[in-house]
Motif scaffolding. Sequence first.
Motif: not given
Length: 172
Positions: A67-82
């Motif tokens: 789960t940790e590997r999967w989450l790290q892989e799918k994680r994206r940064t959310v910015t003001a432009e997202t």
Amino acid sequence: MKTGMIVGLLLILLVGWIISAQRRLTAMDENIKNAMGQIGVQLFSRYEATIALLELLQPHGEELRKTERWLQEKRRTVTAETEPADVAEQGALLSEAQRILLEAVEHCPAVQENKNCRNYLNALDSYGKMLQTSTLIYNDTVSKFNQSIRPFPMNVAARLLHFQKKAYLEMR
């Protein structure tokens, strides 16, 4: 001569109104971006707490490491432009990871007694509530913007200045 002056004054008034409308719409657009940025901060904090808890619980199961590997892989940064759809996707990923975490904690009494685990679970709950609040603020800001660009003559100015209706954020 009088006609020229009247036309000139009307043009000055029109330009002044367009500038005023542009400033108002820009300010509202910035408020939307700020609200999305705040959501990004809440998601970041929630991710960090989730990953820390997954690391803490790793000795209790291979599922948690996956789960940790999967989450790290799918994680994206959310910015003001997202885009809101991308934010909702990130929220869904976190919710799924938290579901797995809660199941692991539920089945392991030793983990339930761990003070760090309880602290992380409390943090996750707090970040979830802050994320809900930030989502409400974002949607309220978008609603005000969308309502302001609908009526005439603001809809004309919005089209001229390339301001378009914004999407709402629907978190599950």
